[in-house]
Design a protein around this motif. Structure first.
Motif, short mmCIF file in Angstrom:
data_model
loop_
_atom_site.label_atom_id
_atom_site.label_comp_id
_atom_site.label_asym_id
_atom_site.label_seq_id
_atom_site.Cartn_x
_atom_site.Cartn_y
_atom_site.Cartn_z
N VAL A 1 -71.96 -41.31 -57.18
CA VAL A 1 -73.36 -41.44 -57.60
C VAL A 1 -73.91 -40.06 -57.93
O VAL A 1 -73.93 -39.18 -57.07
CB VAL A 1 -74.22 -42.10 -56.50
N THR B 1 -79.71 -44.46 -52.36
CA THR B 1 -80.68 -43.86 -53.27
C THR B 1 -80.43 -42.37 -53.29
O THR B 1 -80.42 -41.73 -52.24
CB THR B 1 -82.12 -44.15 -52.82
N ARG B 2 -80.24 -41.84 -54.48
CA ARG B 2 -80.00 -40.40 -54.61
C ARG B 2 -81.02 -39.83 -55.58
O ARG B 2 -81.07 -40.22 -56.75
CB ARG B 2 -78.59 -40.13 -55.12
N LEU C 1 -76.47 -51.35 -60.32
CA LEU C 1 -77.14 -50.10 -60.65
C LEU C 1 -78.56 -50.39 -61.09
O LEU C 1 -78.78 -51.19 -62.00
CB LEU C 1 -76.42 -49.37 -61.79
N SER D 1 -81.30 -37.83 -50.34
CA SER D 1 -80.48 -39.04 -50.48
C SER D 1 -80.74 -39.93 -49.29
O SER D 1 -80.94 -39.45 -48.17
CB SER D 1 -78.99 -38.68 -50.55
N SER E 1 -82.29 -45.93 -64.46
CA SER E 1 -82.12 -44.47 -64.41
C SER E 1 -81.10 -44.02 -63.37
O SER E 1 -81.34 -43.11 -62.59
CB SER E 1 -83.47 -43.79 -64.17
N THR E 2 -79.95 -44.69 -63.36
CA THR E 2 -78.86 -44.39 -62.43
C THR E 2 -77.63 -43.96 -63.21
O THR E 2 -77.31 -44.53 -64.24
CB THR E 2 -78.53 -45.63 -61.57
N ASN E 3 -76.93 -42.93 -62.70
CA ASN E 3 -75.69 -42.46 -63.31
C ASN E 3 -74.59 -42.47 -62.26
O ASN E 3 -74.77 -41.88 -61.19
CB ASN E 3 -75.83 -41.03 -63.84
N GLY F 1 -79.93 -41.78 -58.84
CA GLY F 1 -80.41 -43.14 -59.01
C GLY F 1 -80.24 -44.01 -57.79
O GLY F 1 -80.00 -43.52 -56.68
N ARG F 2 -80.33 -45.31 -58.02
CA ARG F 2 -80.28 -46.30 -56.93
C ARG F 2 -79.14 -47.27 -57.19
O ARG F 2 -78.97 -47.78 -58.28
CB ARG F 2 -81.59 -47.06 -56.87
N LEU F 3 -78.38 -47.52 -56.11
CA LEU F 3 -77.20 -48.35 -56.19
C LEU F 3 -77.21 -49.33 -55.03
O LEU F 3 -77.34 -48.93 -53.88
CB LEU F 3 -75.96 -47.45 -56.11
#
Length: 183
Positions: free
Chosen positions: A113, A152-153, A94, A158, A97-99, A116-118
């Motif tokens: 998601v 990336t969302r 992660l 997205s 700033s990702t949840n 954020g970015r995963l």
């Protein structure tokens, strides 16, 4: 007369590279299960996360490493990062700033998601899918083959980038699927 057993040095053989990490992760997950962590059973255990910077588990700030169970929400703040190991072959990283929310089922683990970015490094043995919350979109691949992709969302868009191996995006609202090729 006292007799002491002779001590022998036992060499520890360690595999090199990424294989060593996966071996240690599997051993750690096995050890956690055998210790009987309160409230954690094999059915609810998702994995372990190593964290750096501001990272929150269900709203509580965590340091270094934490056990993740079914239904947990993991969030990184500005400058925070978390590496979540679901198995020896499935890992999520992660970005800041990702949840995400993690849910288990008999078919495997789903990572939802929110924003954020995963980065996903997985063979999809245990990780069943990555879902974009409230969009009815899931990202998955055929189990067994290593995949490396980014999700990336943002608030209004997205993106999915397949770095290694292809992934399948399913839009449940339209009933369609798209294969995203490597590259």
């Amino acid at each position: 007369m006292l007799c002491f057993p002779r001590l022998y040095e036992i060499p520890i053989l360690t595999p090199l590279g990424e294989d060593a990490m996966y071996l240690w992760i599997s051993a750690l997950l096995g050890a956690l299960l055998s210790l009987g962590v309160p409230g954690v059973s094999p059915e609810t255990l998702v994995g372990t996360a190593r964290v750096s910077g501001p990272v929150f588990l269900n709203g509580t700030k965590v340091n270094q490493s934490v056990v993740i169970t079914d239904g947990d929400r993991l969030a990184t703040g500005p400058g925070g990062i978390a590496s979540l190991n679901l198995s020896s072959t499935d890992r999520l990283i992660l970005g800041e700033s990702t949840n995400i929310r993690l849910v288990t089922s008999p078919r495997g683990v789903s990572a939802e998601v929110e924003i954020g970015r995963l980065q996903v490094n997985a063979s999809h043995q245990r990780l069943r899918e990555v879902r974009l919350t409230d969009e009815g979109v899931s990202i998955s691949s055929t189990p067994g083959t290593p995949r490396d992709y980014m999700v990336t969302r943002m608030a209004n868009a997205s993106y999915v980038l397949a770095r290694k191996g292809s992934v399948t995006i399913v839009d449940e609202g339209y009933g369609s699927s798209t294969e995203v090729p490597e590259g």
